[in-house]
Design a protein around this motif. Structure first.
Motif, PDB file in Angstrom:
ATOM      1  N   ALA A   2      23.556  94.587  38.268  1.00  0.00           N
ATOM      2  CA  ALA A   2      24.681  94.430  38.490  1.00  0.00           C
ATOM      3  C   ALA A   2      25.481  95.702  38.933  1.00  0.00           C
ATOM      4  O   ALA A   2      25.298  96.687  38.319  1.00  0.00           O
ATOM      5  CB  ALA A   2      25.369  94.138  36.998  1.00  0.00           C
ATOM      6  N   GLU A   3      25.854  95.729  40.136  1.00  0.00           N
ATOM      7  CA  GLU A   3      26.189  96.909  40.776  1.00  0.00           C
ATOM      8  C   GLU A   3      27.700  97.053  40.346  1.00  0.00           C
ATOM      9  O   GLU A   3      28.205  98.240  40.122  1.00  0.00           O
ATOM     10  CB  GLU A   3      26.192  96.796  42.419  1.00  0.00           C
ATOM     11  N   ASP A   4      28.699  95.922  40.481  1.00  0.00           N
ATOM     12  CA  ASP A   4      30.159  95.999  40.121  1.00  0.00           C
ATOM     13  C   ASP A   4      31.031  97.348  40.710  1.00  0.00           C
ATOM     14  O   ASP A   4      31.501  97.945  40.089  1.00  0.00           O
ATOM     15  CB  ASP A   4      30.045  96.115  38.351  1.00  0.00           C
ATOM     16  N   GLU A   5      30.859  97.217  41.852  1.00  0.00           N
ATOM     17  CA  GLU A   5      31.490  98.298  42.697  1.00  0.00           C
ATOM     18  C   GLU A   5      32.486  97.933  43.719  1.00  0.00           C
ATOM     19  O   GLU A   5      32.113  97.114  44.669  1.00  0.00           O
ATOM     20  CB  GLU A   5      30.499  99.068  43.453  1.00  0.00           C
ATOM     21  N   LEU A   6      33.542  98.186  43.523  1.00  0.00           N
ATOM     22  CA  LEU A   6      34.522  97.663  44.470  1.00  0.00           C
ATOM     23  C   LEU A   6      34.745  98.693  45.665  1.00  0.00           C
ATOM     24  O   LEU A   6      35.295 100.085  45.414  1.00  0.00           O
ATOM     25  CB  LEU A   6      36.013  97.663  43.821  1.00  0.00           C
ATOM     26  N   VAL A   7      34.638  98.215  46.895  1.00  0.00           N
ATOM     27  CA  VAL A   7      34.605  99.146  48.033  1.00  0.00           C
ATOM     28  C   VAL A   7      35.858  98.749  48.851  1.00  0.00           C
ATOM     29  O   VAL A   7      36.048  97.713  49.059  1.00  0.00           O
ATOM     30  CB  VAL A   7      33.563  98.947  48.933  1.00  0.00           C
ATOM     31  N   GLU A   8      36.960  99.761  48.815  1.00  0.00           N
ATOM     32  CA  GLU A   8      38.074  99.603  49.682  1.00  0.00           C
ATOM     33  C   GLU A   8      37.696  99.502  51.269  1.00  0.00           C
ATOM     34  O   GLU A   8      37.143 100.356  51.992  1.00  0.00           O
ATOM     35  CB  GLU A   8      38.894 100.955  49.356  1.00  0.00           C
ATOM     36  N   GLY A   9      38.075  98.398  51.732  1.00  0.00           N
ATOM     37  CA  GLY A   9      37.753  98.223  53.158  1.00  0.00           C
ATOM     38  C   GLY A   9      37.285  96.802  53.609  1.00  0.00           C
ATOM     39  O   GLY A   9      37.926  95.741  52.865  1.00  0.00           O
ATOM     40  N   THR A  10      36.532  96.670  54.537  1.00  0.00           N
ATOM     41  CA  THR A  10      36.028  95.344  54.921  1.00  0.00           C
ATOM     42  C   THR A  10      34.557  94.969  54.468  1.00  0.00           C
ATOM     43  O   THR A  10      33.901  95.979  54.097  1.00  0.00           O
ATOM     44  CB  THR A  10      36.398  95.269  56.435  1.00  0.00           C
TER      45      THR A  10
END
Length: 342
Positions: A311-319
């Protein structure tokens, strides 16, 4: 008055020639013939009165002539002694040959202990070569044995016992049977209150360039052969991805991405659910507030013949392009920020 050397008849008076004969008068020539009166020539015959000629016969009184007959021969000059040359020092030795060994009894040869190698050509006396040592083939890496990349042994998934991934236990490993039979389905169990949530999958297959699959981007399948896709993206009740485990050895790695189709902010909630063979069930909650961006929810890595889920559960800002680049899929080429070139 002449100064010539007359070897014949005597010259006239006043001559200075050398007369070897008779003396001439007042002659200073060297006359070898007859002398003349008053001659001072060199007379080798008989002397004349008042003659100063060189008389080689008998000496006369008051004569200054050179008598070569009765006068003793002058001693022969002796050669000067040869200079004594000191012996030059021997030049430095430039030979490449080693200096001669000192005389004496030869030293006994050094004793050697038993050796396993020999350079003798005698095949009868040479020892047999040692048998080759066969090394055990190392076992292939597996998630159960604890891969060095993981640095620990991840827990297993047991049939009928769901596993919830979280910050305390983010990783789980499937068995070889669970990783190779049937299909592995990933669903986004979310309500409509979350928003227009869609799933995409960035993947890497053996012998192929990495790419992206997403039915919302009109790229529904991924695989080496069009008739046998490895990953299929679709939507039934929920957004879902299906991995064909019969081709699991073609899969190297994939990440599951969740995003908004319109690019708006989502009220993140719900759960990412993984189904598999024998009642396999793994859950990864989507725990984020309202925000925009792309959520890297889950990664799947093949270690040997087994799959490891994290489970990475990482929110990346962008596309989508930004999220793929941040997680090692920078080789994907793009038409725009959300559509890959395939």
């Amino acid at each position: 008055m002449t100064s010539s050397l007359d070897l014949g008849s005597p010259a006239a008076a006043g001559s200075t020639s050398l007369d070897l004969g008779s003396p001439a008068v007042a002659s200073s020539s060297l006359d070898l013939g007859s002398p003349a009166a008053g001659s001072s020539s060199l007379d080798l015959g008989s002397p004349a009165a008042g003659s100063s000629s060189l008389d080689l016969g008998s000496p006369a009184a008051g004569s200054t002539s050179l008598d070569l007959t009765s006068a003793p021969a002058p001693p022969a000059p002796t050669a000067p002694p040869a200079p004594v040359r000191s012996a030059a020092p021997a030049p430095a030795r430039t030979s490449l040959r080693p200096p001669p060994a000192p005389s004496g009894p030869p030293a006994p040869p050094p004793t050697r202990g038993p050796s396993t190698t020999t350079t003798s050509l005698d095949l009868a006396a040479s020892p047999a070569p040692p048998a080759p040592v066969r090394r055990a083939r190392p076992a292939p890496p597996s998630a159960a044995a604890g891969d060095l990349v993981l640095a620990f042994t991840p827990p297993r998934v047991h049939a009928g016992s769901p596993v919830v991934l979280g910050p305390a236990e983010p990783v789980v490993a499937l068995t070889a049977l669970q990783s190779g039979v049937g299909g592995l389905t990933v669903e986004a169990a979310c309500s409509d209150a979350v928003g227009d949530l869609r799933l995409a999958c960035a993947y890497r297959l053996a012998g192929a360039r990495p790419s992206l699959v997403a039915h919302s981007r009109e790229i529904p399948v991924a695989g080496l052969h069009a008739r046998r896709p490895v990953i299929v993206s679709s939507r039934e009740r929920f957004e879902q991805l299906v991995v064909d485990l019969r081709q699991v050895r073609s899969l190297e790695r994939l990440v599951v991405l969740a995003y908004s189709e319109s690019g708006a902010a989502l009220d993140w909630g719900g759960t990412l659910v993984v189904h598999g063979f024998g009642g396999l069930r793994v859950e990864a909650p989507l725990r984020h507030g309202r925000s925009a961006g792309v959520l890297v929810a889950l990664s799947v890595l093949r270690v040997g013949g087994e799959l490891v889920l994290r489970a990475e559960d990482e929110l990346v800002e962008g596309t989508l392009r930004d999220a793929c680049t941040a997680h090692g899929f920078d080789e994907i080429t793009w038409v725009d920020t959300r559509t890959p070139l395939v």
